[in-house]
Design a protein around this motif. Structure first.
Motif, PDB file in Angstrom:
ATOM      1  N   LEU A  49     -33.228  37.494   8.843  1.00 18.03           N
ATOM      2  CA  LEU A  49     -32.493  36.899   7.741  1.00 18.03           C
ATOM      3  C   LEU A  49     -33.186  35.636   7.243  1.00 18.03           C
ATOM      4  CD1 LEU A  49     -29.897  37.927   6.507  1.00 18.03           C
ATOM      5  CD2 LEU A  49     -28.654  36.196   7.798  1.00 18.03           C
ATOM      6  N   LEU A  50     -33.614  34.812   8.191  1.00 24.53           N
ATOM      7  CA  LEU A  50     -34.264  33.552   7.812  1.00 24.53           C
ATOM      8  C   LEU A  50     -35.535  33.825   7.005  1.00 24.53           C
ATOM      9  CD1 LEU A  50     -34.025  30.449   8.173  1.00 24.53           C
ATOM     10  CD2 LEU A  50     -35.685  30.663  10.005  1.00 24.53           C
ATOM     11  N   GLY A  51     -36.322  34.811   7.462  1.00 25.76           N
ATOM     12  CA  GLY A  51     -37.541  35.157   6.725  1.00 25.76           C
ATOM     13  C   GLY A  51     -37.227  35.566   5.301  1.00 25.76           C
ATOM     14  N   VAL A  52     -36.177  36.399   5.142  1.00 22.30           N
ATOM     15  CA  VAL A  52     -35.835  36.891   3.801  1.00 22.30           C
ATOM     16  C   VAL A  52     -35.265  35.752   2.952  1.00 22.30           C
ATOM     17  CG1 VAL A  52     -34.359  38.480   2.529  1.00 22.30           C
ATOM     18  CG2 VAL A  52     -35.492  39.239   4.608  1.00 22.30           C
ATOM     19  N   ILE A  53     -34.418  34.901   3.555  1.00 25.05           N
ATOM     20  CA  ILE A  53     -33.861  33.769   2.793  1.00 25.05           C
ATOM     21  C   ILE A  53     -34.987  32.884   2.272  1.00 25.05           C
ATOM     22  CG2 ILE A  53     -32.511  31.637   2.974  1.00 25.05           C
ATOM     23  CD1 ILE A  53     -30.766  33.048   5.047  1.00 25.05           C
ATOM     24  N   LEU A  58     -28.208  27.539   6.744  1.00 28.17           N
ATOM     25  CA  LEU A  58     -27.829  27.350   8.147  1.00 28.17           C
ATOM     26  C   LEU A  58     -26.586  26.477   8.254  1.00 28.17           C
ATOM     27  CD1 LEU A  58     -28.592  27.588  11.202  1.00 28.17           C
ATOM     28  CD2 LEU A  58     -29.763  25.420  10.912  1.00 28.17           C
ATOM     29  N   ILE A  59     -26.587  25.370   7.513  1.00 30.10           N
ATOM     30  CA  ILE A  59     -25.452  24.443   7.590  1.00 30.10           C
ATOM     31  C   ILE A  59     -24.179  25.122   7.089  1.00 30.10           C
ATOM     32  CG2 ILE A  59     -24.519  22.309   6.613  1.00 30.10           C
ATOM     33  CD1 ILE A  59     -27.463  21.280   6.659  1.00 30.10           C
ATOM     34  N   LEU A  60     -24.317  25.854   5.983  1.00 28.35           N
ATOM     35  CA  LEU A  60     -23.146  26.541   5.436  1.00 28.35           C
ATOM     36  C   LEU A  60     -22.566  27.518   6.454  1.00 28.35           C
ATOM     37  CD1 LEU A  60     -24.096  27.233   1.725  1.00 28.35           C
ATOM     38  CD2 LEU A  60     -22.331  25.702   2.636  1.00 28.35           C
ATOM     39  N   ILE A  61     -23.454  28.278   7.096  1.00 27.72           N
ATOM     40  CA  ILE A  61     -22.963  29.255   8.077  1.00 27.72           C
ATOM     41  C   ILE A  61     -22.294  28.544   9.246  1.00 27.72           C
ATOM     42  CG2 ILE A  61     -23.747  30.923   9.804  1.00 27.72           C
ATOM     43  CD1 ILE A  61     -25.411  32.191   7.706  1.00 27.72           C
ATOM     44  N   PRO A 110     -18.946  28.509  13.034  1.00 27.02           N
ATOM     45  CA  PRO A 110     -19.684  27.566  13.891  1.00 27.02           C
ATOM     46  C   PRO A 110     -20.513  28.231  14.980  1.00 27.02           C
ATOM     47  CG  PRO A 110     -17.401  26.908  13.630  1.00 27.02           C
ATOM     48  CD  PRO A 110     -17.509  28.254  13.031  1.00 27.02           C
ATOM     49  N   THR A 111     -20.223  29.464  15.351  1.00 25.60           N
ATOM     50  CA  THR A 111     -20.956  30.074  16.443  1.00 25.60           C
ATOM     51  C   THR A 111     -22.147  30.889  15.948  1.00 25.60           C
ATOM     52  OG1 THR A 111     -19.422  31.911  16.323  1.00 25.60           O
ATOM     53  CG2 THR A 111     -18.976  30.208  17.953  1.00 25.60           C
ATOM     54  N   GLY A 112     -22.422  30.834  14.638  1.00 25.29           N
ATOM     55  CA  GLY A 112     -23.495  31.658  14.107  1.00 25.29           C
ATOM     56  C   GLY A 112     -22.957  33.024  13.721  1.00 25.29           C
TER      57      GLY A 112
END
Lengths: 301, 375
Positions: free
Chosen positions: A256-260, A281-284, A289-291
């Protein structure tokens, strides 16, 4: 549309690497509640060991590039796993009963140690993997040219992740790891050798991280002693994004991070690429809070 | 009689140090360079070149009949160490100082030398603001960033490109150069189809390259450093895109070719002051002969050669003004020094102490990975 698909493949390729490294963070955290800050440097060590073995053994000449690279990757995984286990033995195990902060400081110290050791051994300049090792052909999918090696790279990281998932879910040792992650004390009472479980975790995580380092070196060519910092940070973010301590979460978080990153760079702003990733990341973390795949941790605290 | 003899001997003994001092009267020139730290290779090369030139000068009789002595201090490529180094040098009776590499490092030492009335000739400090402070004793043999921007813009225009993409990496140097080039190109009706920054230190720039390709530029100007430039070239080749790339002087490093690979680096062009091995002036040729004879190698970086130029202009100013007084040296550098033949071409300074004239040349990487100076 073509740009979108192209960026999707770009993002997935980078994300696959993030995911592989993130697994190391997440497994250690799952069992020890420790962020292993030296993990990014184990990734760097993998890249440098891979280059050293590649140049000194000449395996790719003897048994062909494909078999040679597979054997070399396995060797790198083994060596980095040993270094990981050694790290646990010397830097973390003596501090296991100390306050958690001590172990975190020890991890930071180990990271600085590794970085300087690599610099002193290999020098501060960039080192380069041989260029003619991998084929540079591309295949066309939906009008997007994708280099074959990129697909191989992505497939290799998926295979490793799937293997780990199978190991953790289906084998006895995997079950022991999961049990120790839930409650070390109870696991001990059930006859599980917790020290051994932790040793396994410190063998597997670094092995995957080292493999990722070797893959990055092979595919991108250029390596240097600070490369673990950026990848480590991104993978750590990915682990939190997916839910730290959760193995499928680390995989999902990495991809997900790569695509974002790729999409943010394309459709919002290139210079703000990293800021966008961390905003997501902060929004999620605000809303979950647990990812993404993290479980509730209330019963652990 | 006895008393008188004693007195004579005593007087002679007292005068002896003076006499010896006279015989060894020396012109002391300081060298502040990053002899350790991450730029140590630059600093060591600077010292090698200045030592070589001082040795040659002394063998030829020195300056104003006196030998030249080089007093070196290490600034470690760090502003705080540089401030200490410049304070130490200021107390050691130097008439002028050479150095240093890195704009922020030079900046940390500028005021200290100015207050102590020591002429400073910087060598690898290209930030514009350094010479905008109006310091009387500050000069530099390196060009300024705005000159590079101008040359970059002119080069792209001369090549006839109408659609240009500009990519930087958000460092002060790269951003400044990119801004400068953008302003100049816009004024001349060149269309800027892309202007943004990448994050240095990453490995995968394919997302950026895909985006660049979608804007269809005729040329890409990358103003960052060589590690990223090498990766961009390599990944551009991997995706089968053959747009030309032009880089700034921070890409002038042989490692660029080893990172990109010879086939991907071929055709890459960059701007840089010329190294003496590419110049055929008698000064450059004889310097190269002497350098190769002593160190058995070519000087790797142009910034080290600019330290040699700094040494030469200081000596020329002492010779030309016939004095080692800082005011006279500074005055001579500003007005008396015209068309001085340096190792990197002709040298003269303007009112601010900046080097006059266009120093930048265009280099192109050939199929063998060599950097070829373009006519």
């Amino acid at each position: 549309m073509q740009l979108f698909l192209e960026q999707l493949t770009n993002g997935l390729a980078v994300g696959g690497i993030y995911a592989l490294i993130a697994l190391g963070y997440t497994m250690v955290y799952g069992v020890l509640k420790l962020i292993n800050f030296a993990h990014g440097d184990l990734f760097t060590i993998g890249a440098f060991l891979g280059l050293t073995l590649l140049l000194s053994l000449g395996l790719t000449d003897h048994i062909g590039p494909v078999a040679g690279i597979i054997v070399l990757t396995l060797m790198v995984m083994g060596l980095v796993a040993l270094i990981g286990a050694l790290l646990e033995r010397t830097a973390y195990r003596p501090l296991r009963t100390s306050p958690r902060l001590s172990a975190v400081v020890s991890a930071l110290g180990a990271s600085i140690f590794f970085q300087n050791a690599i610099m002193l051994i290999y020098g501060a300049r960039f080192r380069v993997y041989p260029h003619d090792l991998l084929p540079t052909t591309s295949i066309s999918l939906f009008g997007v040219d994708i280099p074959v090696m990129r697909i191989v790279l992505f497939a290799a990281s998926l295979v490793m992740m799937a293997g780990l998932y199978y190991f953790v879910q289906r084998t006895k040792t995997g079950t022991a790891i999961r049990a120790a992650a839930i409650d070390q004390g109870a696991a001990k009472l059930m006859g599980i050798d917790v020290n051994r479980v932790i040793m396994y975790v410190f063998l597997i995580g670094p092995a995957l991280g080292g493999a990722a380092g070797m893959m990055v070196g092979l595919y991108y060519g250029q390596i240097n002693f600070t490369m673990g910092w950026v990848y480590g940070l991104k993978a750590f973010t990915a682990a939190i994004l997916g839910g730290i301590g959760n193995i499928p979460g680390a995989m999902l978080g990495g991809l997900l991070l790569g695509v974002i990153e790729a999409m943010g760079a394309t459709y919002i702003s290139l210079a703000w690429k990293d800021a966008i990733s961390f905003m997501v990341l902060i929004l999620i973390l605000i809303f979950r809070p647990t990812g993404i795949l993290g479980e509730r941790v209330a019963d652990k605290v | 009689m006895k008393k008188r003899l004693l007195l004579t001997v005593l007087a002679g003994l007292l005068a002896l140090p003076l006499l010896i001092g006279q015989a060894h009267a020396q012109v002391r020139i300081g060298l502040m360079a990053p002899l350790t730290g991450s730029w140590a290779s630059e600093g060591q090369a600077m010292k090698q070149i200045v030592d070589l030139l001082a040795e040659e000068l002394n063998n030829a009789g020195g300056v104003l009949g006196q030998k030249v002595e080089i007093v070196a201090e290490d600034d470690a490529g760090d502003p705080r160490t540089a401030a200490l180094a410049s304070q130490r040098l200021s107390t050691r009776g130097i008439v002028a100082v050479i150095g240093t590499y890195g704009s922020s490092i030079t900046e940390a030492s500028q005021n200290i030398y100015d207050e102590n009335k020591i002429v400073q000739v910087a060598t690898g400090s290209t930030a514009i603001r350094l010479s905008e402070k109006g310091l009387r004793y500050f000069f530099r043999t390196s060009p300024r960033d705005d000159e590079q921007g101008l040359v970059a813009a002119n080069t792209l225009k001369d090549m006839g490109y109408g659609k240009v993409a500009i990519l930087h990496d958000n460092t002060t140097y790269a951003k400044g150069l990119a801004d400068e080039a953008q302003t100049l190109l816009k004024d001349s009706d060149v269309e800027i189809v892309f202007f943004d920054a990448l994050t240095p230190g990453e490995r995968d720039y394919s997302a950026i390259l895909s985006q660049l390709r979608a804007r269809a530029p005729e040329v890409v100007l990358f103003t960052g450093y060589f590690p990223e430039a090498g990766l961009l070239l390599r990944q551009k080749k991997g995706m089968g895109w053959d747009v030309p790339f032009v880089g700034g002087d921070a890409t002038n490093n042989p490692d660029l070719v080893s990172i990109a690979g010879k086939d991907a680096a071929e055709g890459f062009m960059f701007l840089s002051p010329p190294v003496p091995q590419d110049l055929d002036s008698p000064e450059a040729t004889s310097f190269m002969t002497a350098y190769r004879a002593k160190y058995n190698d070519d000087p790797a970086s142009v910034w080290a050669v600019l330290a040699g130029d700094a040494f030469n202009v200081i000596v020329a100013a002492i010779q030309g003004s016939g004095s080692t007084e800082p005011d006279k040296i500074a005055e001579y550098l500003r007005t008396g020094l015209t068309d001085f033949e340096g190792l990197t071409g002709t040298i003269a300074f303007d009112d601010k102490g900046d080097r006059v004239g266009e120093l930048y040349r265009v280099y192109k990487v050939d199929g063998e990975g060599r950097f070829i100076l373009q006519p």
